[in-house]
Design an enzyme around this catalytic site. Structure first.
Site, PDB file in Angstrom:
ATOM      1  N   LYS A 124       0.865  -1.361   0.131  1.00 31.28           N
ATOM      2  CA  LYS A 124      -0.067  -0.101   0.433  1.00 31.28           C
ATOM      3  C   LYS A 124       1.190   1.539  -0.348  1.00 31.28           C
ATOM      4  O   LYS A 124       2.233   1.481  -0.136  1.00 31.28           O
ATOM      5  CB  LYS A 124      -0.601   0.159   1.268  1.00 31.28           C
ATOM      6  CG  LYS A 124      -0.481   0.380   2.794  1.00 31.28           C
ATOM      7  CD  LYS A 124       0.564   1.501   3.360  1.00 31.28           C
ATOM      8  CE  LYS A 124       1.134   1.330   4.203  1.00 31.28           C
ATOM      9  NZ  LYS A 124       1.795   2.272   5.145  1.00 31.28           N
ATOM     10  N   ASP A 129      -2.640  -0.993   9.608  1.00 34.24           N
ATOM     11  CA  ASP A 129      -2.736  -0.852   8.055  1.00 34.24           C
ATOM     12  C   ASP A 129      -3.217  -2.700   7.540  1.00 34.24           C
ATOM     13  O   ASP A 129      -3.980  -2.162   6.650  1.00 34.24           O
ATOM     14  CB  ASP A 129      -1.192  -1.269   7.055  1.00 34.24           C
ATOM     15  CG  ASP A 129      -0.529  -0.259   7.216  1.00 34.24           C
ATOM     16  OD1 ASP A 129      -1.304   1.182   7.141  1.00 34.24           O
ATOM     17  OD2 ASP A 129       0.499  -0.365   7.350  1.00 34.24           O
TER      18      ASP A 129
HETATM   19  P1  ATP Z   1       5.196  -0.318   9.807  1.00 38.88           P
HETATM   20  O1  ATP Z   1       4.837   0.602   9.359  1.00 38.88           O
HETATM   21  O2  ATP Z   1       4.176  -1.094  10.307  1.00 38.88           O
HETATM   22  O3  ATP Z   1       6.588  -0.502   9.922  1.00 38.88           O
HETATM   23  P2  ATP Z   1       6.445  -0.863   6.955  1.00 38.88           P
HETATM   24  O4  ATP Z   1       5.202  -1.061   6.237  1.00 38.88           O
HETATM   25  O5  ATP Z   1       7.628   0.111   7.759  1.00 38.88           O
HETATM   26  O6  ATP Z   1       5.826  -1.528   8.711  1.00 38.88           O
HETATM   27  P3  ATP Z   1       7.541  -3.413   6.990  1.00 38.88           P
HETATM   28  O7  ATP Z   1       7.368  -4.390   5.754  1.00 38.88           O
HETATM   29  O8  ATP Z   1       5.408  -4.352   7.230  1.00 38.88           O
HETATM   30  O9  ATP Z   1       7.200  -2.178   7.063  1.00 38.88           O
HETATM   31  O10 ATP Z   1       8.405  -4.137   8.267  1.00 38.88           O
HETATM   32  C1  ATP Z   1       8.533  -3.625   9.590  1.00 38.88           C
HETATM   33  C2  ATP Z   1       9.417  -4.349  10.575  1.00 38.88           C
HETATM   34  O11 ATP Z   1       7.709  -6.002  10.561  1.00 38.88           O
HETATM   35  C3  ATP Z   1      10.280  -5.063   9.641  1.00 38.88           C
HETATM   36  O12 ATP Z   1      11.179  -4.796  10.881  1.00 38.88           O
HETATM   37  C4  ATP Z   1      10.427  -6.640   9.742  1.00 38.88           C
HETATM   38  O13 ATP Z   1      11.572  -7.323  10.408  1.00 38.88           O
HETATM   39  C5  ATP Z   1       8.871  -6.589  10.681  1.00 38.88           C
HETATM   40  N1  ATP Z   1       7.671  -8.123  10.109  1.00 38.88           N
HETATM   41  C6  ATP Z   1       7.357  -8.893  11.214  1.00 38.88           C
HETATM   42  N2  ATP Z   1       6.565  -9.397  10.175  1.00 38.88           N
HETATM   43  C7  ATP Z   1       6.823  -8.910   8.482  1.00 38.88           C
HETATM   44  C8  ATP Z   1       6.468  -9.889   7.734  1.00 38.88           C
HETATM   45  N3  ATP Z   1       6.167 -10.356   6.850  1.00 38.88           N
HETATM   46  N4  ATP Z   1       7.352  -9.301   6.406  1.00 38.88           N
HETATM   47  C9  ATP Z   1       8.113  -8.059   6.160  1.00 38.88           C
HETATM   48  N5  ATP Z   1       8.285  -7.387   7.503  1.00 38.88           N
HETATM   49  C10 ATP Z   1       7.954  -8.514   8.892  1.00 38.88           C
END
Ligand code: ATP
Length: 302
Positions: free
Chosen positions: A11, A141
């Protein structure tokens, strides 16, 4: 049927305002979410006796994703099993293409895909309300990424959603960084500069009805704190903004913004990236990808 393949789209936030903070520390936001064609692929198999999770794919960080129990997809599956009383075992495989930790909602997308996949396989599926409630427990999200909408206005903890008519597909140039932004730290930094609550705002029903209207409103509160703290964002966000501005001056509906709490910066526009767009410098800590916005609804297929 005991297994399903589910696409887990990333997203972007085209508008993101942080409205205030509950006494427990939880922030209320309002945001315009859109799904991207860029997606992870999640395989859910409920014929397994044990519980397993395997993650692989081009976007896997060298150091992995941390402990399985903290993986959002794992937490989604275990919470679903508790609430639905099914399944006892599951084998989940995730093929990661969404850059990790970039404000693109990768972990949330995987969690949402697990919820949708399990619900599709369940002998007694949860109704939509129960599924979205469960999604809301996992993160702000996850409800949007669990529902069918391609474009939606979300508020509260992200669990209040108004599905909006999808808009024509657009090219998006993503600038993602190997070093992400810690969402908790970004909120703490924002707390120091936002007041008790955000200024009042009235949105008209046509505010998100066209790319032109959205381009006029596009904004992200987190830019105010992340731009100065993240060298990649500090370098690239001004370039993305300038590129969007010059395209708007040329009559296009272009948006140049950072997504979520960062660090991904994006340029959304009508035309492909021109040759004069800055090229990556050797050794610079970022990756660039191009994709297209929200064209395929994430339908699970057997
Ligand atoms: P957020 O804003 O919720 O932190 P994001 O969109 O910036 O998320 P993500 O790719 O979701 O980024 O990763 C954020 C953190 O979540 C990472 O540090 C990762 O280790 C952890 N994480 C937990 N589960 C997952 C998953 N299935 N895929 C990716 N990252 C994950």
């Amino acid at each position: 049927m005991t297994s399903v393949r589910v696409e887990a789209p990333a997203k972007l936030n085209l508008l993101l305002r942080v409205l205030g903070r509950e006494s427990g520390g939880f922030h209320h936001i309002e945001t315009l979410f859109i799904k991207l064609a860029l997606h992870d692929v999640v395989h859910v198999d409920t014929s397994s006796r044990s519980r397993t999770l395997d993650c692989a794919g081009p976007s896997m960080p060298a150091g992995g994703l941390g402990p399985t129990e903290q993986n959002l997809a794992w937490r989604a599956a275990t919470r679903f099993a508790e609430v639905a009383g099914w399944p006892s075992g599951f084998a989940i495989r995730i093929d990661k293409s969404i850059p990790v930790g970039g404000g693109l909602g990768g972990g949330s997308a995987d969690a949402a895909a697990v919820l949708r996949g399990l619900n599709q396989l369940a002998p007694k599926p949860l109704d939509e309300h129960a599924l979205i409630m469960l999604a809301g427990e996992l993160g702000s999200d996850v409800p949007f990424l669990t529902c069918d909408a391609l474009l939606a206005w979300g508020w509260g903890r992200g669990d209040r959603l108004l599905s909006l008519p999808a808009l024509p597909a657009r090219a998006v140039d993503l600038v993602t960084f190997t070093e992400g932004v810690n969402t908790g730290e970004a909120y703490r930094a924002l707390n120091r500069i936002i007041g008790e609550s955000a200024p009042a705002q009235v949105w008209s029903s046509g505010a998100f009805a066209s790319w032109g209207a959205i381009a006029r409103l596009a904004h992200n509160d987190f830019e105010a704190v992340v731009e100065a703290r993240h060298a990649g964002v500090g370098h690239w966000l001004p370039l993305v903004r300038a590129q969007a501005r010059s395209r708007r001056e040329a009559g296009e509906h272009a948006i140049g913004l950072m997504s979520g709490s960062g660090a991904t910066c994006f340029l959304l526009s009508e035309s492909a990236t021109p040759a004069d767009w800055p090229v990556p410098r050797t050794g610079e800590q970022f990756v660039r990808t191009s994709t297209a916005v929200a064209i395929v609804p994430p339908e699970p297929t057997a």
